[in-house]
Design a protein around this motif. Structure first.
Motif, mmCIF file in Angstrom:
data_model
loop_
_atom_site.group_PDB
_atom_site.id
_atom_site.type_symbol
_atom_site.label_atom_id
_atom_site.label_comp_id
_atom_site.label_asym_id
_atom_site.label_seq_id
_atom_site.Cartn_x
_atom_site.Cartn_y
_atom_site.Cartn_z
ATOM 1 N N SER A 4 -16.550 -71.392 20.449
ATOM 2 C CA SER A 4 -16.442 -71.710 19.023
ATOM 3 C C SER A 4 -15.370 -70.879 18.324
ATOM 4 O O SER A 4 -14.599 -71.380 17.503
ATOM 5 C CB SER A 4 -17.793 -71.511 18.333
ATOM 6 O OG SER A 4 -18.757 -72.382 18.871
ATOM 7 N N GLU A 5 -15.327 -69.580 18.640
ATOM 8 C CA GLU A 5 -14.351 -68.700 18.002
ATOM 9 C C GLU A 5 -12.926 -69.105 18.355
ATOM 10 O O GLU A 5 -12.041 -69.127 17.489
ATOM 11 C CB GLU A 5 -14.606 -67.252 18.416
ATOM 12 C CG GLU A 5 -13.721 -66.251 17.689
ATOM 13 C CD GLU A 5 -14.044 -64.812 18.051
ATOM 14 O OE1 GLU A 5 -13.242 -63.922 17.681
ATOM 15 O OE2 GLU A 5 -15.079 -64.571 18.701
ATOM 16 N N ALA A 6 -12.710 -69.458 19.639
ATOM 17 C CA ALA A 6 -11.371 -69.876 20.064
ATOM 18 C C ALA A 6 -10.973 -71.182 19.384
ATOM 19 O O ALA A 6 -9.820 -71.347 18.951
ATOM 20 C CB ALA A 6 -11.332 -70.034 21.582
ATOM 21 N N TYR A 52 -12.037 -72.294 16.517
ATOM 22 C CA TYR A 52 -11.785 -71.967 15.109
ATOM 23 C C TYR A 52 -10.356 -71.463 14.920
ATOM 24 O O TYR A 52 -9.641 -71.869 14.005
ATOM 25 C CB TYR A 52 -12.798 -70.929 14.645
ATOM 26 C CG TYR A 52 -12.633 -70.496 13.207
ATOM 27 C CD1 TYR A 52 -13.128 -71.278 12.174
ATOM 28 C CD2 TYR A 52 -11.978 -69.305 12.899
ATOM 29 C CE1 TYR A 52 -12.967 -70.882 10.849
ATOM 30 C CE2 TYR A 52 -11.816 -68.895 11.588
ATOM 31 C CZ TYR A 52 -12.323 -69.683 10.560
ATOM 32 O OH TYR A 52 -12.157 -69.286 9.263
ATOM 33 N N ASP A 53 -9.946 -70.563 15.813
ATOM 34 C CA ASP A 53 -8.580 -70.028 15.738
ATOM 35 C C ASP A 53 -7.537 -71.118 15.993
ATOM 36 O O ASP A 53 -6.497 -71.170 15.328
ATOM 37 C CB ASP A 53 -8.395 -68.894 16.748
ATOM 38 C CG ASP A 53 -9.156 -67.633 16.344
ATOM 39 O OD1 ASP A 53 -9.475 -67.502 15.148
ATOM 40 O OD2 ASP A 53 -9.448 -66.805 17.225
ATOM 41 N N MET A 54 -7.805 -71.987 16.970
ATOM 42 C CA MET A 54 -6.864 -73.070 17.285
ATOM 43 C C MET A 54 -6.640 -73.978 16.084
ATOM 44 O O MET A 54 -5.512 -74.371 15.772
ATOM 45 C CB MET A 54 -7.397 -73.891 18.463
ATOM 46 C CG MET A 54 -7.302 -73.198 19.808
ATOM 47 S SD MET A 54 -8.295 -74.020 21.079
ATOM 48 C CE MET A 54 -7.528 -75.638 21.142
ATOM 49 N N GLN A 55 -7.735 -74.302 15.395
ATOM 50 C CA GLN A 55 -7.620 -75.206 14.252
ATOM 51 C C GLN A 55 -6.921 -74.549 13.071
ATOM 52 O O GLN A 55 -6.166 -75.194 12.337
ATOM 53 C CB GLN A 55 -9.013 -75.690 13.832
ATOM 54 C CG GLN A 55 -9.661 -76.604 14.850
ATOM 55 C CD GLN A 55 -10.976 -77.189 14.360
ATOM 56 O OE1 GLN A 55 -11.430 -78.184 14.889
ATOM 57 N NE2 GLN A 55 -11.596 -76.582 13.373
ATOM 58 N N ASN A 56 -7.154 -73.252 12.865
ATOM 59 C CA ASN A 56 -6.567 -72.555 11.723
ATOM 60 C C ASN A 56 -5.104 -72.167 11.949
ATOM 61 O O ASN A 56 -4.311 -72.145 11.004
ATOM 62 C CB ASN A 56 -7.387 -71.309 11.377
ATOM 63 C CG ASN A 56 -8.665 -71.653 10.648
ATOM 64 O OD1 ASN A 56 -8.683 -72.517 9.780
ATOM 65 N ND2 ASN A 56 -9.748 -71.005 11.014
ATOM 66 N N GLN A 57 -4.760 -71.851 13.190
ATOM 67 C CA GLN A 57 -3.385 -71.443 13.484
ATOM 68 C C GLN A 57 -2.459 -72.641 13.612
ATOM 69 O O GLN A 57 -1.257 -72.533 13.366
ATOM 70 C CB GLN A 57 -3.350 -70.608 14.763
ATOM 71 C CG GLN A 57 -4.005 -69.247 14.612
ATOM 72 C CD GLN A 57 -3.957 -68.436 15.885
ATOM 73 O OE1 GLN A 57 -3.237 -68.790 16.825
ATOM 74 N NE2 GLN A 57 -4.708 -67.341 15.930
#
Length: 267
Positions: free
Chosen positions: A62-64, A66-71
């Motif tokens: 989930s954390e990865a 989240y980062d993929m979508q935000n970056q």
């Protein structure tokens, strides 16, 4: 069993009216319900235990995600714009060449009517696939059938040239469609996609566009040898920004390796 439920009321009414179907309906419906509930209770503990393991495994991602979508994904706007222009020029060139072969100035490659007229009437390809409305199809599968006909015997050179131009036209059209969308939806030099962990039945992610960034197909010469070029390569428009690099990891024959490990197969 809940008191005063609709089933009890219905049962009383049916018994009063001596409905001929009551005995059969009551017996089979009740049995079906009982078996369904028994199966649920039997499987519940097993499913919950297994689901918890899967949930904990997926939760780590989930954390990865989240980062993929935000970056977002970095792209090269100038290169993308120039590639769209190049693909558009190539598409127009193929369209004109098809018009010459068809001997029609108004030839439209996007018109199924025009394509049917040229493929099956003028060039004499044998139609092998029909549409739902019983018309000769001109989709990708139908074009593959036409190409197979060329390999089976003698043919006019115009047939091969027309199919080649039509295939290239459609490839360029697809590339323009995706590249234009990416260019239009970008924010600066980044585009943002969403990723769904449960979007497929094969445990892969689904996305609203990231999986459609095609790498293109190798272009081959008349001898069937690869020329080193691609028909279109959308992935070349994406990449790391200056001073950064991307690392690519890919599992080779992952499923077979898992099976071999489970089977304790050393070889």
């Amino acid at each position: 069993k809940p008191p005063d439920c609709h089933g009890d009321i219905l049962q009383e009414e049916l018994i009063k009216s001596r409905h001929p179907w009551w005995t059969i309906s009551s017996t089979y419906m009740n049995r079906d319900t009982e078996r369904t509930m028994a199966m649920f209770l039997f499987m519940y503990e097993r499913v919950i235990k297994r689901s918890k393991k899967i949930y904990k495994r997926e939760q780590r991602l989930s954390e990865a995600i989240y980062d993929m979508q935000n970056q977002g994904l970095h792209l090269f706007p100038k290169k993308m714009k120039s590639e769209i222009k190049r693909y558009t020029s190539e598409r127009e060139k193929h369209s004109k060449e098809m018009g010459k072969i068809a001997r029609r100035e108004d030839f439209n490659p996007n018109s199924d009517f025009h394509l049917r007229d040229v493929l099956y009437k003028k060039l004499k390809f044998k139609p092998e696939i029909k549409t739902n409305t019983d018309l000769n199809s001109v989709n990708a599968t139908a074009l593959k059938k036409c190409a197979d006909q060329l390999e089976k015997g003698k043919h006019r050179p115009a047939k091969k040239r027309f199919l080649s131009h039509l295939t290239d036209y459609r490839n360029n059209d697809t590339a323009i469609s995706y590249a234009s969308r990416y260019y239009r939806e970008r924010i600066g030099s980044r585009i943002f996609f969403t990723y769904n962990q449960c979007g497929t039945n094969t445990t892969r992610f689904s996305s609203n566009g990231a999986q459609n960034i095609g790498g293109g197909k190798d272009i081959v010469d008349e001898m069937g040898e690869k020329t080193g070029a691609k028909d279109y390569n959308l992935r070349s428009m994406f990449g790391p920004k200056k001073g950064r690099c991307w690392l690519c990891f890919d599992y080779s024959q992952l499923q077979l390796r898992i099976f071999a490990g489970l089977a304790d197969e050393k070889k």
